[in-house]
Write an enzyme that holds these catalytic residues in place. Structure first.
Site, PDB file in Angstrom:
ATOM      1  N   PRO A 212       0.816  -1.194   0.000  1.00 22.77           N
ATOM      2  CA  PRO A 212       0.000   0.000   0.000  1.00 22.77           C
ATOM      3  C   PRO A 212       0.859   1.258   0.000  1.00 22.77           C
ATOM      4  O   PRO A 212       1.870   1.339   0.683  1.00 22.77           O
ATOM      5  CB  PRO A 212      -0.789  -0.107   1.299  1.00 22.77           C
ATOM      6  CG  PRO A 212      -0.255  -1.280   2.017  1.00 22.77           C
ATOM      7  CD  PRO A 212       0.905  -1.796   1.303  1.00 22.77           C
ATOM      8  N   GLU A 213       0.420   2.214  -0.784  1.00 22.75           N
ATOM      9  CA  GLU A 213       1.059   3.524  -0.805  1.00 22.75           C
ATOM     10  C   GLU A 213       0.131   4.472  -0.036  1.00 22.75           C
ATOM     11  O   GLU A 213      -0.854   4.037   0.542  1.00 22.75           O
ATOM     12  CB  GLU A 213       1.263   3.978  -2.253  1.00 22.75           C
ATOM     13  CG  GLU A 213       2.005   2.926  -3.084  1.00 22.75           C
ATOM     14  CD  GLU A 213       2.199   3.300  -4.527  1.00 22.75           C
ATOM     15  OE1 GLU A 213       2.364   4.498  -4.815  1.00 22.75           O
ATOM     16  OE2 GLU A 213       2.177   2.409  -5.390  1.00 22.75           O
TER      17      GLU A 213
ATOM     18  N   ARG B  37       3.350 -12.026   2.746  1.00 23.41           N
ATOM     19  CA  ARG B  37       4.809 -12.187   2.665  1.00 23.41           C
ATOM     20  C   ARG B  37       5.532 -11.917   3.994  1.00 23.41           C
ATOM     21  O   ARG B  37       6.746 -12.035   4.061  1.00 23.41           O
ATOM     22  CB  ARG B  37       5.362 -11.301   1.550  1.00 23.41           C
ATOM     23  CG  ARG B  37       4.947 -11.803   0.169  1.00 23.41           C
ATOM     24  CD  ARG B  37       5.326 -10.839  -0.928  1.00 23.41           C
ATOM     25  NE  ARG B  37       6.760 -10.713  -1.088  1.00 23.41           N
ATOM     26  CZ  ARG B  37       7.336  -9.860  -1.931  1.00 23.41           C
ATOM     27  NH1 ARG B  37       6.588  -9.055  -2.679  1.00 23.41           N
ATOM     28  NH2 ARG B  37       8.637  -9.795  -2.023  1.00 23.41           N
TER      29      ARG B  37
ATOM     30  N   ARG C  50      19.290  17.095  -6.915  1.00 35.52           N
ATOM     31  CA  ARG C  50      19.404  15.637  -7.027  1.00 35.52           C
ATOM     32  C   ARG C  50      19.948  15.203  -8.377  1.00 35.52           C
ATOM     33  O   ARG C  50      19.414  15.577  -9.419  1.00 35.52           O
ATOM     34  CB  ARG C  50      18.034  14.986  -6.789  1.00 35.52           C
ATOM     35  CG  ARG C  50      17.375  15.414  -5.479  1.00 35.52           C
ATOM     36  CD  ARG C  50      17.660  14.439  -4.366  1.00 35.52           C
ATOM     37  NE  ARG C  50      19.036  14.452  -3.907  1.00 35.52           N
ATOM     38  CZ  ARG C  50      19.506  15.265  -2.977  1.00 35.52           C
ATOM     39  NH1 ARG C  50      18.762  16.148  -2.411  1.00 35.52           N
ATOM     40  NH2 ARG C  50      20.764  15.180  -2.616  1.00 35.52           N
TER      41      ARG C  50
END
Length: 274
Positions: A2-3, A112, A155
DNA sequence: ACAGGAACCTGATAGC
DNA sequence: TGCTATCAGGTTCCTG
């Protein structure tokens, strides 16, 4: 798995049900998911405490207890939190059961078993580095265009890796990052600092839009994700590129490309994303 | 700083 | 049918 939109949906579907509930018993089917303190102490401190609030930061859920402790849950790839009434069928992958004072249960299930749980005092949040060092979230005041611009200009990594890095932006994951870049027309391997101001602005808009839509649709269910009531989300029906390998781009018809970028499966249109 | 791979785990699915 | 390889909404750690 889930995000931010999925975790936020879970929070919204659970908060009214768990608020005010006292935890009568914590039953472990798999105690190693508790990372701090020991499983025994986690159990002892949590038992007989009342949940007073449920908040979220990035992909972390924070259960606030009446004694100021906070139970922090990260679902990682396949974690699920759901509210179960008596007699409801148990999730096959149930790992921890929180028995509540009204006879209902809060179920932590995880296929998992990569999920993590913590129980911390208010001044102990530093123990979870991913939480303590998290950057601003989409849709928040702190996540401004000027912050985003200044951050990206510094970045040198590819844009996909930067957007996935929780210390720069909190809450984005693989699906919503691919979708944001697709909407903004940005190739995932572009060096972040090479984006023009116009591209940055489009990407900024796309990120906020995609996260907002994801929340409106109750999250994206590809396989495991379910909300706090066990229901699927519907944002999977609104994806432009994620999971559409070799399918035609909705804009130009070119087959969507799948490629590993920043160590993650990445979907993009080679024609629309430059 | 950044890239890439491994590790943590289990299961679904595609391909042969 | 059955075996094998690959992939999976995440994060962290290690090496180069």
């Amino acid at each position: 798995m889930p995000e931010m939109p999925e975790v936020e949906t879970i929070r919204r579907t659970l908060i009214d049900k768990v608020s005010g509930r006292r935890i009568e018993e914590v039953e472990f089917l798999l105690s190693r998911l508790v990372k701090w303190p020991s499983a025994g102490e986690f159990q002892a401190v949590l038992t007989s405490k009342t949940i007073v609030n449920l908040t979220r930061r990035g992909k972390y859920l924070l259960f606030h207890l009446n004694d100021q402790h906070i139970m922090v849950v990260h679902l990682r790839m396949t974690g699920r939190l759901s509210y179960a009434l008596p007699g409801m069928e148990m999730d096959r992958f149930t790992r921890i059961i929180f028995k509540l004072d009204n006879g209902d249960r809060l179920i932590y299930a995880d296929t998992r078993t990569l999920g993590t749980l913590y129980l911390l005092a208010p001044d102990e949040l530093w123990r979870i580095s991913g939480l303590a060092n998290m950057g601003p979230e989409p849709l928040s005041e702190e996540f401004s265009l000027s912050y985003f611009t200044d951050m990206l200009k510094k970045r040198q990594g590819n844009i996909k890796a930067v957007l996935l890095n929780q210390k720069y932006i909190g809450g984005l994951g693989n699906i919503y990052v691919d979708e944001s870049m697709a909407i903004a027309g940005i190739h995932p391997e572009r060096i972040a600092s090479s984006l023009t101001n116009s591209e940055i602005e489009q990407l900024f808009y796309a990120i906020n839009k995609v996260i907002e839509d994801g929340i409106v649709h109750g999250g994206t269910t590809f396989r495991d994700y379910r909300d706090g009531s066990g229901r699927s989300g519907s944002h999977q029906h609104h994806l432009a590129v994620y999971g559409r390998k070799a399918a035609p781009c909705f804009t130009c018809g070119t087959p969507i490309v799948w490629k590993s970028v920043a160590g993650r499966g990445t979907h993009f249109c080679p024609d629309c994303q430059k």
